[in-house]
Design an enzyme around this catalytic site. Structure first.
Site, PDB file in Angstrom:
ATOM      1  N   CYS A   2       5.758  -4.972   2.280  1.00 42.42           N
ATOM      2  CA  CYS A   2       6.126  -3.562   2.320  1.00 42.42           C
ATOM      3  C   CYS A   2       7.587  -3.493   2.721  1.00 42.42           C
ATOM      4  O   CYS A   2       7.935  -3.723   3.881  1.00 42.42           O
ATOM      5  CB  CYS A   2       5.259  -2.796   3.316  1.00 42.42           C
ATOM      6  SG  CYS A   2       5.786  -1.087   3.564  1.00 42.42           S
ATOM      7  N   GLU A 118       6.106  -0.217  -4.320  1.00 45.04           N
ATOM      8  CA  GLU A 118       5.960  -1.627  -4.679  1.00 45.04           C
ATOM      9  C   GLU A 118       6.386  -1.780  -6.130  1.00 45.04           C
ATOM     10  O   GLU A 118       6.294  -0.826  -6.923  1.00 45.04           O
ATOM     11  CB  GLU A 118       4.524  -2.095  -4.476  1.00 45.04           C
ATOM     12  CG  GLU A 118       4.372  -3.614  -4.479  1.00 45.04           C
ATOM     13  CD  GLU A 118       5.294  -4.301  -3.479  1.00 45.04           C
ATOM     14  OE1 GLU A 118       6.372  -4.776  -3.929  1.00 45.04           O
ATOM     15  OE2 GLU A 118       4.974  -4.334  -2.291  1.00 45.04           O
TER      16      GLU A 118
END
Length: 251
Positions: A2, A118
């Site tokens: 992340c 992402e």
């Protein structure tokens, strides 16, 4: 992993959502739709309150919203630049890594987010996606934190890291890792300062959590940390190759 997320809610809204006090003291960062490492971020902690002498009241705890810097600097580090590469901690190894093992026992937090970004490789390009709850609620990403001082007289620097786990469900189609998102029923135990062992919580998020998220293709404008606006969250259309249609791609 992340490495980017969005956080648009002010401390007051987060305090209500997480049943906490706003302890940011007016130092909270504003809405940020492209949160990147080393930025100041909002977190949720639960600690024993202290009196004017610094003595802790061990009979009760207090949950609060606090400001930290993203990128954990261990208390023993000689230089704070180590935090630049400590933005994530793998849930599988967080209890054994020297940089994290003290924090996972004593200093855990939640990192609220609207959602995280992402990138999925499609041919020769990477297409960004935004993972977010469709009802507008916050995600509670599991985090750990540490307090570092350059010297005895220096102001403390409080920094944090987001835990990651193996991706599950539909999210595996984007990346093999994801933030360790905790359901509300796990918040109290994760934040409990008197609970050193939370090994049972160090697992990938449930399939129910993963499948409840919207996986939204967004513009490659998010690739640049210079770009920061609510338009980064807008859905884009993808062609048959999985690439954004009618948009200039950021390199």
């Amino acid at each position: 992993m992340c490495g980017r997320y969005a956080s648009s809610k002010d401390p007051g809204k987060l305090a209500a959502e997480f049943a906490a006090l706003d302890a940011t003291g007016g130092a909270a960062p504003g809405a940020d739709f492209n949160v990147a490492p080393t930025k100041r971020v909002l977190t949720v902690v639960q600690r024993h309150p202290q009196d004017e002498t610094g003595e802790a009241d061990l009979e009760r705890t207090e949950r609060s919203i606090r400001v930290m810097r993203w990128g954990l600097v261990p208390f023993w580090a000689k230089d704070k630049s180590i935090g630049n590469r400590m933005i994530n901690a793998k849930s599988e190894t967080v209890t054994s890594k020297p940089a994290f093992r003290s924090s996972i026992k004593r200093y855990r937090c939640l990192v609220p987010a609207d959602g995280w970004y992402e990138w999925k490789r499609e041919g020769g390009t990477k297409q960004p996606f935004f993972m977010t709850p469709p009802d507008g609620s916050s995600l509670a990403m599991a985090g750990i934190y540490s307090t570092w001082r350059e010297n005895d007289e220096a102001e403390p620097l409080v920094t944090c890291s987001v835990l990651t786990a193996a991706a599950v469900g539909q999210l595996t189609g984007v990346h093999d890792r994801m933030p360790m998102v905790l359901p509300s029923q796990a918040w109290s135990r994760w934040l409990d300062p008197d609970q050193p062992d939370v090994s049972d919580l160090l697992a990938p998020p449930s399939l129910e959590i993963a499948e409840s998220l919207e996986v939204r293709p967004v513009s490659t404008a998010v690739n640049s940390v210079r770009n920061n606006g609510v338009e980064l969250l807008d859905r884009v259309s993808l062609d048959a190759r999985g690439e954004a249609v009618g948009l200039d791609r950021e390199k």
